[in-house]
Design an enzyme around this catalytic site. Structure first.
Site, PDB file in Angstrom:
ATOM      1  N   SER A  88      79.078   8.698  73.633  1.00 39.18           N
ATOM      2  CA  SER A  88      80.508   8.778  73.329  1.00 39.18           C
ATOM      3  C   SER A  88      80.745   9.801  72.227  1.00 39.18           C
ATOM      4  O   SER A  88      79.888  10.000  71.346  1.00 39.18           O
ATOM      5  CB  SER A  88      80.969   7.395  72.849  1.00 39.18           C
ATOM      6  OG  SER A  88      82.228   7.489  72.227  1.00 39.18           O
ATOM      7  N   TYR A 100      79.985  -0.673  67.597  1.00 40.53           N
ATOM      8  CA  TYR A 100      79.907  -0.057  68.934  1.00 40.53           C
ATOM      9  C   TYR A 100      79.432   1.390  68.815  1.00 40.53           C
ATOM     10  O   TYR A 100      78.476   1.808  69.481  1.00 40.53           O
ATOM     11  CB  TYR A 100      81.272  -0.111  69.631  1.00 40.53           C
ATOM     12  CG  TYR A 100      81.344   0.809  70.831  1.00 40.53           C
ATOM     13  CD1 TYR A 100      80.696   0.485  72.013  1.00 40.53           C
ATOM     14  CD2 TYR A 100      82.033   2.028  70.766  1.00 40.53           C
ATOM     15  CE1 TYR A 100      80.733   1.352  73.112  1.00 40.53           C
ATOM     16  CE2 TYR A 100      82.074   2.898  71.852  1.00 40.53           C
ATOM     17  CZ  TYR A 100      81.419   2.553  73.016  1.00 40.53           C
ATOM     18  OH  TYR A 100      81.444   3.413  74.089  1.00 40.53           O
ATOM     19  N   LYS A 147      75.763   3.346  69.996  1.00 36.82           N
ATOM     20  CA  LYS A 147      75.620   4.551  70.820  1.00 36.82           C
ATOM     21  C   LYS A 147      74.750   5.585  70.105  1.00 36.82           C
ATOM     22  O   LYS A 147      73.892   6.224  70.716  1.00 36.82           O
ATOM     23  CB  LYS A 147      76.997   5.153  71.136  1.00 36.82           C
ATOM     24  CG  LYS A 147      77.819   4.319  72.093  1.00 36.82           C
ATOM     25  CD  LYS A 147      77.241   4.353  73.491  1.00 36.82           C
ATOM     26  CE  LYS A 147      77.873   3.367  74.429  1.00 36.82           C
ATOM     27  NZ  LYS A 147      77.190   3.223  75.704  1.00 36.82           N
TER      28      LYS A 147
HETATM   29  P1  NAD Z   1      82.882  -1.046  81.829  1.00 37.56           P
HETATM   30  O1  NAD Z   1      82.881  -2.224  80.932  1.00 37.56           O
HETATM   31  O2  NAD Z   1      83.934  -0.956  82.863  1.00 37.56           O
HETATM   32  O3  NAD Z   1      81.457  -0.902  82.546  1.00 37.56           O
HETATM   33  C1  NAD Z   1      80.254  -1.368  81.962  1.00 37.56           C
HETATM   34  C2  NAD Z   1      79.567  -2.226  82.991  1.00 37.56           C
HETATM   35  O4  NAD Z   1      78.336  -2.715  82.461  1.00 37.56           O
HETATM   36  C3  NAD Z   1      80.388  -3.459  83.390  1.00 37.56           C
HETATM   37  O5  NAD Z   1      80.472  -3.502  84.788  1.00 37.56           O
HETATM   38  C4  NAD Z   1      79.599  -4.642  82.830  1.00 37.56           C
HETATM   39  O6  NAD Z   1      79.739  -5.794  83.645  1.00 37.56           O
HETATM   40  C5  NAD Z   1      78.193  -4.096  82.812  1.00 37.56           C
HETATM   41  N1  NAD Z   1      77.291  -4.680  81.805  1.00 37.56           N
HETATM   42  C6  NAD Z   1      77.545  -4.909  80.498  1.00 37.56           C
HETATM   43  N2  NAD Z   1      76.447  -5.400  79.891  1.00 37.56           N
HETATM   44  C7  NAD Z   1      75.478  -5.485  80.841  1.00 37.56           C
HETATM   45  C8  NAD Z   1      74.135  -5.923  80.843  1.00 37.56           C
HETATM   46  N3  NAD Z   1      73.558  -6.369  79.722  1.00 37.56           N
HETATM   47  N4  NAD Z   1      73.440  -5.877  81.992  1.00 37.56           N
HETATM   48  C9  NAD Z   1      74.015  -5.432  83.147  1.00 37.56           C
HETATM   49  N5  NAD Z   1      75.283  -5.013  83.212  1.00 37.56           N
HETATM   50  C10 NAD Z   1      76.014  -5.030  82.064  1.00 37.56           C
HETATM   51  O7  NAD Z   1      82.906   0.259  80.907  1.00 37.56           O
HETATM   52  P2  NAD Z   1      83.073   1.782  81.290  1.00 37.56           P
HETATM   53  O8  NAD Z   1      84.341   2.250  80.711  1.00 37.56           O
HETATM   54  O9  NAD Z   1      82.810   1.987  82.713  1.00 37.56           O
HETATM   55  O10 NAD Z   1      81.908   2.407  80.404  1.00 37.56           O
HETATM   56  C11 NAD Z   1      80.624   2.676  80.939  1.00 37.56           C
HETATM   57  C12 NAD Z   1      79.744   3.181  79.814  1.00 37.56           C
HETATM   58  O11 NAD Z   1      80.334   4.334  79.227  1.00 37.56           O
HETATM   59  C13 NAD Z   1      79.556   2.164  78.688  1.00 37.56           C
HETATM   60  O12 NAD Z   1      78.213   2.254  78.218  1.00 37.56           O
HETATM   61  C14 NAD Z   1      80.519   2.652  77.626  1.00 37.56           C
HETATM   62  O13 NAD Z   1      80.115   2.283  76.333  1.00 37.56           O
HETATM   63  C15 NAD Z   1      80.446   4.164  77.823  1.00 37.56           C
HETATM   64  N6  NAD Z   1      81.656   4.853  77.353  1.00 37.56           N
HETATM   65  C16 NAD Z   1      82.877   4.482  77.833  1.00 37.56           C
HETATM   66  C17 NAD Z   1      84.022   5.116  77.359  1.00 37.56           C
HETATM   67  C18 NAD Z   1      85.396   4.707  77.864  1.00 37.56           C
HETATM   68  O14 NAD Z   1      86.383   5.087  77.255  1.00 37.56           O
HETATM   69  N7  NAD Z   1      85.530   3.971  78.957  1.00 37.56           N
HETATM   70  C19 NAD Z   1      83.914   6.145  76.411  1.00 37.56           C
HETATM   71  C20 NAD Z   1      82.649   6.517  75.962  1.00 37.56           C
HETATM   72  C21 NAD Z   1      81.521   5.867  76.440  1.00 37.56           C
HETATM   73  C1  UD1 Z   2      88.498   4.212  71.451  1.00 37.72           C
HETATM   74  C2  UD1 Z   2      87.368   3.910  70.516  1.00 37.72           C
HETATM   75  C3  UD1 Z   2      86.141   4.720  70.913  1.00 37.72           C
HETATM   76  C4  UD1 Z   2      85.779   4.414  72.361  1.00 37.72           C
HETATM   77  C5  UD1 Z   2      86.981   4.690  73.244  1.00 37.72           C
HETATM   78  C6  UD1 Z   2      86.734   4.286  74.672  1.00 37.72           C
HETATM   79  C7  UD1 Z   2      88.404   3.262  68.387  1.00 37.72           C
HETATM   80  C8  UD1 Z   2      88.577   3.627  66.956  1.00 37.72           C
HETATM   81  N1  UD1 Z   2      87.755   4.179  69.138  1.00 37.72           N
HETATM   82  O1  UD1 Z   2      88.788   5.615  71.357  1.00 37.72           O
HETATM   83  O2  UD1 Z   2      85.039   4.396  70.080  1.00 37.72           O
HETATM   84  O3  UD1 Z   2      84.688   5.235  72.774  1.00 37.72           O
HETATM   85  O4  UD1 Z   2      88.115   3.937  72.775  1.00 37.72           O
HETATM   86  O5  UD1 Z   2      86.568   2.911  74.797  1.00 37.72           O
HETATM   87  O6  UD1 Z   2      88.806   2.202  68.837  1.00 37.72           O
HETATM   88  N2  UD1 Z   2      96.826   4.063  70.868  1.00 37.72           N
HETATM   89  C9  UD1 Z   2      98.098   3.590  70.651  1.00 37.72           C
HETATM   90  N3  UD1 Z   2      98.423   2.364  71.168  1.00 37.72           N
HETATM   91  C10 UD1 Z   2      97.551   1.603  71.890  1.00 37.72           C
HETATM   92  C11 UD1 Z   2      96.250   2.106  72.100  1.00 37.72           C
HETATM   93  C12 UD1 Z   2      95.919   3.334  71.562  1.00 37.72           C
HETATM   94  O7  UD1 Z   2      98.908   4.244  70.008  1.00 37.72           O
HETATM   95  O8  UD1 Z   2      97.914   0.497  72.320  1.00 37.72           O
HETATM   96  C13 UD1 Z   2      96.470   5.395  70.353  1.00 37.72           C
HETATM   97  C14 UD1 Z   2      95.306   5.410  69.388  1.00 37.72           C
HETATM   98  O9  UD1 Z   2      95.729   5.233  68.073  1.00 37.72           O
HETATM   99  C15 UD1 Z   2      94.723   6.824  69.657  1.00 37.72           C
HETATM  100  C16 UD1 Z   2      95.014   7.072  71.138  1.00 37.72           C
HETATM  101  O10 UD1 Z   2      96.084   6.175  71.462  1.00 37.72           O
HETATM  102  O11 UD1 Z   2      95.407   7.778  68.893  1.00 37.72           O
HETATM  103  C17 UD1 Z   2      93.845   6.797  72.054  1.00 37.72           C
HETATM  104  O12 UD1 Z   2      93.363   5.478  71.785  1.00 37.72           O
HETATM  105  P1  UD1 Z   2      92.272   4.768  72.716  1.00 37.72           P
HETATM  106  O13 UD1 Z   2      92.658   4.906  74.131  1.00 37.72           O
HETATM  107  O14 UD1 Z   2      92.043   3.398  72.177  1.00 37.72           O
HETATM  108  O15 UD1 Z   2      90.977   5.672  72.512  1.00 37.72           O
HETATM  109  P2  UD1 Z   2      90.229   6.101  71.154  1.00 37.72           P
HETATM  110  O16 UD1 Z   2      90.797   5.461  69.971  1.00 37.72           O
HETATM  111  O17 UD1 Z   2      90.179   7.601  71.143  1.00 37.72           O
END
Ligand code: NAD
Ligand code: UD1
Length: 338
Positions: free
Chosen positions: A124, A149, A153
């Site tokens: 991330s 979190y 990572k």
């Molecule tokens: P998500 O929660 O939709 O997907 C994660 C999946 O992993 C889920 O289906 C969950 O059931 C499964 N899981 C959790 N723990 C597990 C375990 N111990 N064993 C087996 N399965 C398990 O999340 P996502 O948004 O698809 O994210 C996927 C990956 O990308 C995650 O590692 C997340 O941290 C990373 N990531 C996501 C974002 C985002 O904004 N969505 C941003 C940066 C990084």
């Molecule tokens: C957040 C996490 C980041 C994670 C990512 C994906 C924090 C500080 N960071 O990123 O670690 O990898 O989600 O899961 O939580 N916002 C609003 N109202 C809302 C929600 C968000 O105004 O209800 C704003 C936030 O202040 C930000 C932007 O929208 O400026 C994006 O927020 P969000 O979607 O939560 O993502 P990040 O904060 O960038």
């Protein structure tokens, strides 16, 4: 070629599983369904008109991993499984370190024992911390993430770096995602958060569909053009395609531990996102300005040129497409997969 996709029933994993099937790979998904439903994969299979293998199980369970890795000849593992709610990680840090860090260590141990050495990891942009000027490029030192979190990572990134240095058979891609949003253009699969959404787009979409009354905008006094936070939103299908390019690079190159940003290089403010969503959906989003959310940064966007050059990949879908696809998914599935 067969790919193991951990966490493949989740948001990014399901879109990537579809892209893998469509590219001709065989897919085995391991997911404990902690934050997903089996329905996402049923829809992936219908869209791809191909089946995949689903195993309900946990990456922390070495027995399950050993069985899976012995039963299949995996070319690589794409590792999405993990917990991702920032606020929850503050109240339950041990659960986050156990799932995200120990779970990854167990996975790598099982891969090593089975002779599978190619791994794509979901990292991330949070690992950069908040001390760098924008845009963020991979040459910058990692910073101090503000929550467990983010630290989990960063820890995994370092574990993977050590692993690649220890044994030249490993080839590892650490993909630093910016802000994944949107849904597959069919509207059949998308993001389905449990409970109150933490992230901006799912919240906006649930307001639009009538599940929530009003969006809270966290802060309007940041040093940004309109005072609200600026982020690099990337369409989840562009992200999925980035995984295929990373996989391809690992399969065709020498041992290394690569790091690539997956972003668009373009930042948008919260108010710009609301406006784009309203134009795409024709729905007005009621919102109120609240105080800043602890741990938020003012701005975060990528320099995506390394991935463009080395992966021959570029995010193609613009903000309007992200909003149109989010809305199509939410409108057709107002309660998500339920
Ligand atoms: P998500 O929660 O939709 O997907 C994660 C999946 O992993 C889920 O289906 C969950 O059931 C499964 N899981 C959790 N723990 C597990 C375990 N111990 N064993 C087996 N399965 C398990 O999340 P996502 O948004 O698809 O994210 C996927 C990956 O990308 C995650 O590692 C997340 O941290 C990373 N990531 C996501 C974002 C985002 O904004 N969505 C941003 C940066 C990084
Ligand atoms: C957040 C996490 C980041 C994670 C990512 C994906 C924090 C500080 N960071 O990123 O670690 O990898 O989600 O899961 O939580 N916002 C609003 N109202 C809302 C929600 C968000 O105004 O209800 C704003 C936030 O202040 C930000 C932007 O929208 O400026 C994006 O927020 P969000 O979607 O939560 O993502 P990040 O904060 O960038």
């Amino acid at each position: 070629m067969t790919i193991l996709v951990t966490g493949g029933a989740g948001y990014i994993g399901s879109h990537t599983a579809l892209a893998l099937l469509e590219a001709g790979y065989s897919v085995v998904v391991l997911d404990n369904l902690a934050n997903a439903s089996r329905e996402s994969l049923a829809r992936v299979e219908a869209l791809a008109e191909r089946t995949l293998t689903f195993v309900e199980g946990d990456i922390r369970d070495r027995g399950v991993l050993d069985r899976l890795l012995n039963e299949h000849e995996f070319s690589a593992v794409i590792h999405f499984a993990g917990l991702k709610a920032v606020g929850e990680s503050v109240s339950q840090p041990l659960g986050y370190y156990e799932n995200n860090v120990s779970g990854t260590v167990t996975l790598c141990q099982a891969m090593q024992a089975a002779g599978v050495f190619k791994l794509v990891f979901s990292s991330s942009a949070t690992v950069y911390g908040d001390e760098h000027p924008m845009p963020l490029h991979e040459g910058l030192p990692t910073g101090k993430p503000t929550n467990p979190y983010g630290r989990s990572k960063l820890m995994v990134e370092e574990v993977l770096q050590d692993l690649a240095h220890s044994d030249t058979r490993w080839s590892i891609a650490r993909l630093r995602y910016f802000n994944p949003v949107g849904a597959h253009e069919s509207g059949q699969i998308g993001e389905d958060p449990q409970g109150i959404p933490n992230n901006l787009l799912p919240y906006v979409a649930q307001v639009a569909v009538g599940r929530r009354d009003c969006l809270a905008v966290y802060g309007s006094d940041y040093a940004t053009p309109d005072g609200t936070g600026v982020r690099d939103y990337i369409h989840v299908m562009d992200l999925a395609e980035g995984h295929l390019c990373a996989l391809n690079t690992l399969l065709n190159n020498k041992n290394d531990c690569y790091t690539w940003n997956l972003g668009t290089g373009q930042g948008y403010s919260v108010l710009e996102v609301i406006d784009a969503f309203e134009r795409a959906s024709g729905v007005t989003i009621p919102y109120r300005i609240e105080s800043r959310r602890p741990g938020d940064v003012a701005t975060c966007w990528s320099d995506p040129t390394l991935a463009e050059r080395e992966l021959v990949w570029k995010a193609k879908r613009d903000l309007t497409t992200m909003m149109v696809d989010t809305w199509r998914w939410q409108q057709r599935n107002p309660q998500g997969y339920r």
